[in-house]
Write a protein that holds these residues in place. Structure first.
Motif, short mmCIF file in Angstrom:
data_model
loop_
_atom_site.label_atom_id
_atom_site.label_comp_id
_atom_site.label_asym_id
_atom_site.label_seq_id
_atom_site.Cartn_x
_atom_site.Cartn_y
_atom_site.Cartn_z
N SER A 38 -3.56 10.56 -1.22
CA SER A 38 -4.06 9.57 -2.18
C SER A 38 -3.43 8.21 -1.88
CB SER A 38 -3.73 9.99 -3.60
OG SER A 38 -4.35 11.21 -3.92
N THR A 39 -4.24 7.17 -2.05
CA THR A 39 -3.76 5.83 -1.70
C THR A 39 -3.89 4.88 -2.88
OG1 THR A 39 -5.95 5.20 -0.87
CG2 THR A 39 -4.39 6.10 0.72
N ASN A 40 -3.06 3.85 -2.88
CA ASN A 40 -3.25 2.74 -3.79
C ASN A 40 -2.78 1.46 -3.09
OD1 ASN A 40 -0.53 4.08 -4.57
ND2 ASN A 40 -0.34 2.00 -5.39
N TYR A 41 -3.36 0.34 -3.53
CA TYR A 41 -3.15 -0.94 -2.86
C TYR A 41 -2.86 -2.05 -3.86
CZ TYR A 41 -5.41 1.38 1.09
OH TYR A 41 -5.73 2.25 2.11
N LYS B 2 -6.64 -5.34 -1.29
CA LYS B 2 -7.74 -4.38 -1.41
C LYS B 2 -8.96 -4.86 -0.65
CE LYS B 2 -6.60 -2.24 -5.87
NZ LYS B 2 -6.95 -2.12 -7.30
N ASP C 179 -3.62 -5.57 -5.38
CA ASP C 179 -4.92 -6.23 -5.55
C ASP C 179 -5.19 -7.25 -4.44
OD1 ASP C 179 -4.83 -6.34 -9.19
OD2 ASP C 179 -5.47 -4.78 -7.82
N ALA D 63 0.85 -1.18 0.00
CA ALA D 63 0.00 0.00 0.00
C ALA D 63 0.89 1.24 0.00
CB ALA D 63 -0.92 0.02 1.21
#
Length: 115
Positions: free
Chosen positions: A56-59, A64, A61, A49
């Motif tokens: 702003s975030t992203n993970y 998630k 797959d 992550a």
């Protein structure tokens, strides 16, 4: 130079929860993008992550809907809330801070998911 210290790792049962913390040594923490990576023996270190300086975030797959990254700039700390953990989440988890060409790693904390 920012230094990172992770904490919160340990043994947790499948389906359980754990929260990792990463404390930064300097108050310029807020300018850095922060991330959590994990690595198992014999494999590459993978992104779990990431959270930007703007939030702003992203993970990955695989996490998630189960993991959540957050940051508290006032405490120079980034968190990884891990819910509904699975045995395949077992790894050493590393905190990362980055800005421009600067890339800083913590020492890692072991997370083991097992009954």
């Amino acid at each position: 130079q920012v230094q990172l210290v992770e904490s919160g790792g340990g043994l947790v049962q499948p389906g359980g929860s754990l929260r990792l913390s990463c404390a930064a040594s300097r108050n310029i923490f807020s300018a850095y993008a922060m991330g959590w990576y994990r690595q198992v023996p014999g494999k590459q270190r993978d992104l779990v992550a990431r959270i930007t300086s703007g939030g702003s975030t992203n993970y990955a797959d695989s996490v998630k809907g189960r993991f959540s990254i957050s940051r508290d700039n006032a405490k120079n700390t980034v968190y990884l809330q891990m819910n509904s953990v699975k045995p395949e989440d077992t790894a050493v988890y590393y905190c990362h801070a980055g800005i421009g060409f600067i890339s800083i790693w913590g020492q890692g904390t072991q997370v083991t998911v097992s009954s």
